[in-house]
Design a protein around this motif. Structure first.
Motif, PDB file in Angstrom:
ATOM      1  N   VAL A   1      15.401  -1.182   5.702  1.00  0.00           N
ATOM      2  CA  VAL A   1      14.734  -0.284   6.644  1.00  0.00           C
ATOM      3  C   VAL A   1      13.850   0.691   5.863  1.00  0.00           C
ATOM      4  CG1 VAL A   1      15.074   1.532   8.365  1.00  0.00           C
ATOM      5  CG2 VAL A   1      16.545  -0.484   8.377  1.00  0.00           C
ATOM      6  N   SER A   2      14.332   1.163   4.696  1.00  0.00           N
ATOM      7  CA  SER A   2      13.585   2.096   3.851  1.00  0.00           C
ATOM      8  C   SER A   2      13.591   1.597   2.413  1.00  0.00           C
ATOM      9  CB  SER A   2      14.198   3.500   3.911  1.00  0.00           C
ATOM     10  OG  SER A   2      14.145   4.025   5.223  1.00  0.00           O
ATOM     11  N   LEU A   3      12.419   1.687   1.764  1.00  0.00           N
ATOM     12  CA  LEU A   3      12.279   1.238   0.388  1.00  0.00           C
ATOM     13  C   LEU A   3      11.410   2.223  -0.383  1.00  0.00           C
ATOM     14  CD1 LEU A   3      12.445  -0.944  -1.880  1.00  0.00           C
ATOM     15  CD2 LEU A   3      10.386  -1.966  -0.876  1.00  0.00           C
ATOM     16  N   SER A   4      11.900   2.701  -1.535  1.00  0.00           N
ATOM     17  CA  SER A   4      11.101   3.555  -2.407  1.00  0.00           C
ATOM     18  C   SER A   4      11.127   3.003  -3.824  1.00  0.00           C
ATOM     19  CB  SER A   4      11.628   4.994  -2.408  1.00  0.00           C
ATOM     20  OG  SER A   4      10.893   5.778  -3.343  1.00  0.00           O
ATOM     21  N   LEU A   5       9.931   2.626  -4.299  1.00  0.00           N
ATOM     22  CA  LEU A   5       9.747   2.180  -5.678  1.00  0.00           C
ATOM     23  C   LEU A   5       8.629   2.997  -6.320  1.00  0.00           C
ATOM     24  CD1 LEU A   5       9.983  -1.681  -5.108  1.00  0.00           C
ATOM     25  CD2 LEU A   5      11.739  -0.193  -6.080  1.00  0.00           C
ATOM     26  N   ALA A   6       8.559   4.275  -5.953  1.00  0.00           N
ATOM     27  CA  ALA A   6       7.514   5.159  -6.480  1.00  0.00           C
ATOM     28  C   ALA A   6       7.677   5.360  -7.978  1.00  0.00           C
ATOM     29  CB  ALA A   6       7.571   6.510  -5.760  1.00  0.00           C
ATOM     30  N   ASN A   7       6.550   5.367  -8.708  1.00  0.00           N
ATOM     31  CA  ASN A   7       6.535   5.658 -10.144  1.00  0.00           C
ATOM     32  C   ASN A   7       7.499   4.758 -10.911  1.00  0.00           C
ATOM     33  OD1 ASN A   7       5.781   6.986 -12.489  1.00  0.00           O
ATOM     34  ND2 ASN A   7       7.311   8.596 -12.251  1.00  0.00           N
ATOM     35  N   CYS A   8       7.426   3.474 -10.642  1.00  0.00           N
ATOM     36  CA  CYS A   8       8.300   2.506 -11.304  1.00  0.00           C
ATOM     37  C   CYS A   8       7.550   1.605 -12.283  1.00  0.00           C
ATOM     38  CB  CYS A   8       9.008   1.637 -10.262  1.00  0.00           C
ATOM     39  SG  CYS A   8      10.357   2.466  -9.401  1.00  0.00           S
ATOM     40  N   GLY A   9       6.273   1.912 -12.554  1.00  0.00           N
ATOM     41  CA  GLY A   9       5.508   1.110 -13.494  1.00  0.00           C
ATOM     42  C   GLY A   9       5.192  -0.280 -12.984  1.00  0.00           C
ATOM     43  N   LEU A  10       5.132  -0.463 -11.667  1.00  0.00           N
ATOM     44  CA  LEU A  10       4.810  -1.763 -11.100  1.00  0.00           C
ATOM     45  C   LEU A  10       3.328  -2.067 -11.300  1.00  0.00           C
ATOM     46  CD1 LEU A  10       6.772  -1.533  -7.717  1.00  0.00           C
ATOM     47  CD2 LEU A  10       7.515  -2.601  -9.855  1.00  0.00           C
ATOM     48  N   SER A  11       3.011  -3.346 -11.460  1.00  0.00           N
ATOM     49  CA  SER A  11       1.626  -3.754 -11.643  1.00  0.00           C
ATOM     50  C   SER A  11       1.398  -5.069 -10.908  1.00  0.00           C
ATOM     51  CB  SER A  11       1.291  -3.907 -13.130  1.00  0.00           C
ATOM     52  OG  SER A  11       2.133  -4.871 -13.731  1.00  0.00           O
ATOM     53  N   GLY A  12       0.130  -5.486 -10.865  1.00  0.00           N
ATOM     54  CA  GLY A  12      -0.201  -6.719 -10.166  1.00  0.00           C
ATOM     55  C   GLY A  12      -0.290  -6.501  -8.667  1.00  0.00           C
ATOM     56  N   TYR A  13      -0.021  -7.550  -7.912  1.00  0.00           N
ATOM     57  CA  TYR A  13      -0.113  -7.485  -6.450  1.00  0.00           C
ATOM     58  C   TYR A  13       1.272  -7.316  -5.838  1.00  0.00           C
ATOM     59  CZ  TYR A  13      -5.032  -8.783  -6.421  1.00  0.00           C
ATOM     60  OH  TYR A  13      -6.394  -8.778  -6.575  1.00  0.00           O
ATOM     61  N   PHE A  14       1.379  -6.361  -4.941  1.00  0.00           N
ATOM     62  CA  PHE A  14       2.636  -6.165  -4.222  1.00  0.00           C
ATOM     63  C   PHE A  14       2.726  -7.224  -3.125  1.00  0.00           C
ATOM     64  CE2 PHE A  14       5.347  -4.134  -0.991  1.00  0.00           C
ATOM     65  CZ  PHE A  14       6.444  -3.808  -1.774  1.00  0.00           C
ATOM     66  N   PRO A  15       3.911  -7.832  -2.945  1.00  0.00           N
ATOM     67  CA  PRO A  15       4.046  -8.886  -1.929  1.00  0.00           C
ATOM     68  C   PRO A  15       3.691  -8.377  -0.526  1.00  0.00           C
ATOM     69  CG  PRO A  15       5.956  -8.865  -3.391  1.00  0.00           C
ATOM     70  CD  PRO A  15       5.160  -7.638  -3.705  1.00  0.00           C
ATOM     71  N   THR A  16       2.619  -8.905   0.030  1.00  0.00           N
ATOM     72  CA  THR A  16       2.154  -8.455   1.345  1.00  0.00           C
ATOM     73  C   THR A  16       3.196  -8.708   2.421  1.00  0.00           C
ATOM     74  OG1 THR A  16      -0.118  -8.924   0.694  1.00  0.00           O
ATOM     75  CG2 THR A  16       0.317  -8.721   3.056  1.00  0.00           C
ATOM     76  N   GLU A  17       4.000  -9.749   2.225  1.00  0.00           N
ATOM     77  CA  GLU A  17       4.988 -10.107   3.246  1.00  0.00           C
ATOM     78  C   GLU A  17       5.988  -8.987   3.513  1.00  0.00           C
ATOM     79  OE1 GLU A  17       3.593 -13.769   1.078  1.00  0.00           O
ATOM     80  OE2 GLU A  17       4.340 -11.773   0.544  1.00  0.00           O
ATOM     81  N   ILE A  18       6.237  -8.149   2.495  1.00  0.00           N
ATOM     82  CA  ILE A  18       7.191  -7.055   2.665  1.00  0.00           C
ATOM     83  C   ILE A  18       6.694  -6.048   3.698  1.00  0.00           C
ATOM     84  CG2 ILE A  18       8.300  -5.102   1.485  1.00  0.00           C
ATOM     85  CD1 ILE A  18       8.439  -6.825  -0.999  1.00  0.00           C
ATOM     86  N   LEU A  19       5.377  -5.863   3.759  1.00  0.00           N
ATOM     87  CA  LEU A  19       4.815  -4.947   4.748  1.00  0.00           C
ATOM     88  C   LEU A  19       4.992  -5.453   6.166  1.00  0.00           C
ATOM     89  CD1 LEU A  19       1.417  -4.135   2.981  1.00  0.00           C
ATOM     90  CD2 LEU A  19       3.600  -2.926   2.752  1.00  0.00           C
ATOM     91  N   LEU A  20       5.267  -6.736   6.307  1.00  0.00           N
ATOM     92  CA  LEU A  20       5.365  -7.356   7.626  1.00  0.00           C
ATOM     93  C   LEU A  20       6.796  -7.617   8.066  1.00  0.00           C
ATOM     94  CD1 LEU A  20       2.482  -9.958   7.237  1.00  0.00           C
ATOM     95  CD2 LEU A  20       2.424  -7.826   8.545  1.00  0.00           C
ATOM     96  N   LEU A  21       7.753  -7.214   7.235  1.00  0.00           N
ATOM     97  CA  LEU A  21       9.142  -7.458   7.603  1.00  0.00           C
ATOM     98  C   LEU A  21       9.482  -6.751   8.910  1.00  0.00           C
ATOM     99  CD1 LEU A  21      10.801  -7.074   4.092  1.00  0.00           C
ATOM    100  CD2 LEU A  21      10.425  -9.183   5.370  1.00  0.00           C
ATOM    101  N   PRO A  22      10.230  -7.384   9.791  1.00  0.00           N
ATOM    102  CA  PRO A  22      10.442  -6.840  11.141  1.00  0.00           C
ATOM    103  C   PRO A  22      11.242  -5.543  11.187  1.00  0.00           C
ATOM    104  CG  PRO A  22      11.816  -8.787  10.764  1.00  0.00           C
ATOM    105  CD  PRO A  22      10.865  -8.715   9.623  1.00  0.00           C
TER     106      PRO A  22
END
Length: 376
Positions: A286-307
């Motif tokens: 329901v809630s996800l925070s990965l702020a300032n985690c050094g992530l790079s590349g493309y974030f999985p778009t499918e996660i934005l569409l999870l119901p």
């Protein structure tokens, strides 16, 4: 015919038993003397300490009244103290007397100014404890192994001890300036730590936990296997908060074993990358925070569409690219924070036209931005 009087008598006795059981809930709670004595000793050992300065003795309770009716005290029908909530009272001092309340199930000391370690306290004397909240109370040093003996714990919160130390330094500054975190001693940036016992030792017996909040606790010592350990031990976990803990990434694929996980907050740790099956892991979130985690590349778009997903924070991942999908009208997403990241493409019409959503702030495409989707 002899069986009829017997059945009538049996029914009468059973009715009396039920009446006695249900009447216990209606009996006025009366504090047991030894429980009252422990609470009075506690009141004697505590004092008000706003801004780390002694103010006055702690006198919250009226000694002329029954202790089961004192503020913050909860008793069962037999007069045992089973709940104690002294949160945000600006108190300091010793709370040793609490550990004489062996029936205690809920203990909340959050938001106080104890400014001490936890090593001397007998947490193992509270075997019935299910909820323990010691957050934001200025504890420092090693988390004691005795907390790992609380096998009935459902909720454990040891987070944000650094908050009050920042307030303390601000209070002492003669110019009332703001201190840069980088200038503070390391132990004041993360006052609580897990070295001996380490993280694995702390949680190995806490298999009933549904909520674990260790935000700001230093777990960098032997933290490489924290993810796998969490997945294997805490199978009932619903909420996991471990932001700014010095955790090492990447996230492990075994997080998918946490079948009930609905909230995951890991900001401020060098996670660097997500496992290939992260979509499977996040499908229940329901809630996800990965702020300032050094992530790079493309974030999985499918996660934005999870119901089920309602809130996502990906801010301060400066090499991360997020591309907007076309959101369906059934989307549950209400908060999306992309400050300090890059996003591509145009804002979908589904966002702009959705009646219950509005854009609060949005910079141009491919620019670092703050992007919020908020429920009106």
């Amino acid at each position: 015919m002899k069986t009829l009087p017997f059945l009538v008598s049996l029914f009468f006795l059973f009715s009396c038993f039920l009446s006695l059981v249900f009447s216990l809930d209606d009996l006025p709670m009366q504090c047991l003397d030894y429980q009252r004595s422990s609470l009075l000793q506690l009141q004697h050992d505590l004092y008000y300490s706003p801004n780390f300065t002694f103010s006055s003795k702690f006198e919250l309770w009226d000694v002329k009244t029954d202790c089961c009716w004192w503020e913050g005290v909860t008793c069962d029908a037999f007069g045992h103290v089973i709940g104690l909530d002294l949160s945000y009272k600006n108190i300091s001092g010793s709370f040793d007397s609490i550990f004489d309340l062996h029936h205690l199930q809920h203990l909340n000391l959050a938001g106080n100014n104890f400014n001490t370690t936890l090593l001397s306290y007998g947490f193992d004397k509270l075997p019935n404890l299910t909820h323990l909240n010691l957050s934001s109370s200025c504890f420092h040093g090693q988390i004691p192994v005795k907390i790992s003996f609380l096998t009935r714990l459902v909720s454990l919160d040891l987070s944000n001890q650094d908050d009050c130390y920042r307030i303390y330094y601000h209070f002492l500054d003669p110019h009332n300036g703001i201190y840069d975190d980088d200038l503070l001693p390391y132990e004041l940036q993360r006052p609580l730590k897990l070295e001996n016992p380490d993280f694995k030792t702390l949680i190995k017996n806490l298999r009933n936990l549904t909520e674990l909040n260790l935000d700001g606790v230093d777990i960098s010592f032997h933290s490489i296997k924290w993810c796998k350990t969490t997945s294997l031990v805490l199978s009932k976990l619903q909420v996991l908060r471990m932001s700014n803990c010095g955790l090492k990434g990447p996230l492990c694929s075994s997080l998918s074993k946490l079948a009930f996980l609905s909230k995951l907050f890991l900001g401020g740790n060098p996670i660097s990358s997500l496992p290939p099956n992260f979509l499977e892991i996040s499908s229940r979130l329901v809630s996800l925070s990965l702020a300032n985690c050094g992530l790079s590349g493309y974030f999985p778009t499918e996660i934005l569409l999870l119901p089920k997903i309602q809130s996502i924070d990906l801010s301060a991942n400066y090499d991360l690219m997020v591309e907007f999908p076309e959101f369906p009208s059934s989307s549950a997403l209400r908060i999306l924070s992309l400050s300090g990241t890059y996003f591509g493409g145009k804002v979908p019409e589904s966002i702009a036209s959705e009646a219950e959503l509005r854009i609060k702030e949005l910079a141009k495409s491919f620019m670092p931005a703050i992007f919020w989707i908020l429920c009106i």
